[in-house]
Scaffold this motif. Structure first.
Motif, PDB file in Angstrom:
ATOM      1  N   SER A 171      -3.707  -3.343 -10.223  1.00 43.53           N
ATOM      2  CA  SER A 171      -3.403  -2.942  -8.826  1.00 43.53           C
ATOM      3  C   SER A 171      -1.848  -3.148  -8.332  1.00 43.53           C
ATOM      4  CB  SER A 171      -4.344  -3.877  -7.676  1.00 43.53           C
ATOM      5  OG  SER A 171      -5.503  -3.469  -7.857  1.00 43.53           O
ATOM      6  N   SER A 175       0.721  -0.573  -6.643  1.00 40.46           N
ATOM      7  CA  SER A 175       1.694  -0.688  -5.548  1.00 40.46           C
ATOM      8  C   SER A 175       3.363  -0.411  -5.876  1.00 40.46           C
ATOM      9  CB  SER A 175       1.365  -2.063  -5.146  1.00 40.46           C
ATOM     10  OG  SER A 175       0.259  -2.298  -4.510  1.00 40.46           O
ATOM     11  N   ALA A 211     -10.270  -2.759  -2.867  1.00 32.75           N
ATOM     12  CA  ALA A 211      -9.026  -3.055  -2.627  1.00 32.75           C
ATOM     13  C   ALA A 211      -8.124  -1.927  -2.682  1.00 32.75           C
ATOM     14  CB  ALA A 211      -8.445  -4.270  -3.664  1.00 32.75           C
ATOM     15  N   ALA A 215      -6.223  -0.581   0.554  1.00 35.30           N
ATOM     16  CA  ALA A 215      -4.884  -1.298   0.392  1.00 35.30           C
ATOM     17  C   ALA A 215      -4.071  -0.892   1.631  1.00 35.30           C
ATOM     18  CB  ALA A 215      -4.368  -0.970  -0.797  1.00 35.30           C
TER      19      ALA A 215
END
Length: 325
Positions: A171, A175, A211, A215
């Motif tokens: 993740s 990002s 998530a 996000a």
């Protein structure tokens, strides 16, 4: 390792450390790649050790462990230094991923955290103009990011019980630069978790998808209001890519959620007898009773549905459509 093996291994590691200290870029880059391969092979050997004696033999004597500590320090230095190329830094990250002892023990800090991965992958990529690099970000190109995602996949297959930590690293990669990460690679990581015979590992895969779906906007997609046009162009592209990832996560949950929580149309799960009696004796079935029944039948599925419904009300329209579907 026996004495002769320890000596040979120490000689190899010493030569790698010597190459890493040279000014030659070719020698340093080749040595970093070799360290990544060494770390992966050593991690597989440790995982295959069945007894404490076997594990101690794989770990080596004190000299070997000290040399491995020096390699870890050198990999940390390379990974954090924007003076090295993104491809070499990616190999250093791979080595750190394999050097980290998984699953994580209480009180043990991993050599590579998700925040470190996010920070390091946001700088030193050499993919943007000097203006953008100086004032905003310089994310890595797609190839090293894809290579690191593949390394996470191999590590996940070797230690499925570390799914929470490894998916957190994945993740962080998203990002850092959403447009440089393929949606299929994220789906492949989540699929690995669903194939596990452990409910907690399946839950980790579902939570990772949730998530991504919900996000917040990553830093690379949120430039200052007075930023240069080049910065805003990069941020706009990354924001669109992050929305696409959120949409694909909602789609993946819709396709795989029932399987992940063990809910099959041909195999209904009976409600607890006490709850069935309460529903049958009630004059009218209130929403509260129905919710209680649903949670009792499959609490994880109820959580997934609730999160999807929340996204339908609060998410961007592209994600809301995928959540509704």
């Amino acid at each position: 390792m026996c004495g002769s093996s320890n000596t040979l291994f120490s000689a190899i590691v010493s030569r790698l450390l010597l190459c890493l200290s040279q000014m030659s870029h070719a020698a340093s880059c080749s040595a970093t790649r070799a360290v990544a391969v060494l770390a992966e092979s050593r991690a597989h050997a440790i995982a295959a050790a069945r007894t404490p004696a076997d594990r101690a033999a794989v770990m080596g004597d004190l000299e070997v462990q000290q040399l491995m500590g020096l390699l870890e320090e050198r990999m940390l230095a390379i990974a954090s230094d924007t003076g090295f190329s993104a491809h070499q830094r990616e190999k250093a990250l791979e080595a750190l991923l394999w050097f980290t002892q998984l699953p994580l023990r209480k009180g043990y800090d991993p050599l590579l955290s998700s925040q470190q991965a996010l920070q390091w992958m946001s700088l030193g990529g050499g993919t943007v103009s000097h203006v953008v690099r100086a004032v905003f970000a310089d994310p890595w190109p797609e190839d090293p990011m894809a290579a690191f995602m593949l390394a996470i996949g191999r590590r996940l297959l070797s230690v499925p019980s570390a799914a929470g930590y490894l998916l957190g690293c994945a993740s962080a990669v998203v990002s850092a630069a959403p447009s440089r990460v393929r949606q299929e690679q994220l789906h492949a990581l989540w699929d690995v978790c669903l194939r596990a015979n452990n409910a907690s590992i399946k839950l980790a895969g579902l939570q990772a998808a949730l998530a991504v779906m919900s996000a917040p906007t990553p830093a690379i997609a949120a430039p200052p209001s007075a930023a240069a046009p080049e910065v805003k162009a990069l941020a706009s592209r990354e924001e669109a890519a992050m929305v696409a990832h959120a949409r694909s996560a909602a789609w993946w949950l819709g396709e795989n959620g029932n399987f992940g929580v063990g809910e099959y149309a041909w195999q209904p799960q009976p409600l607890p007898a006490e709850l069935v009696q309460q529903l049958e004796t009630a004059d009218s079935c209130s929403q509260g009773r129905m919710a209680t029944a649903a949670v009792a039948a499959n609490p994880v599925l109820c959580m997934l549905i609730a999160r999807l419904q929340r996204v339908m009300l609060t998410g961007l329209w592209e994600v809301r459509i995928a959540a509704a579907q």
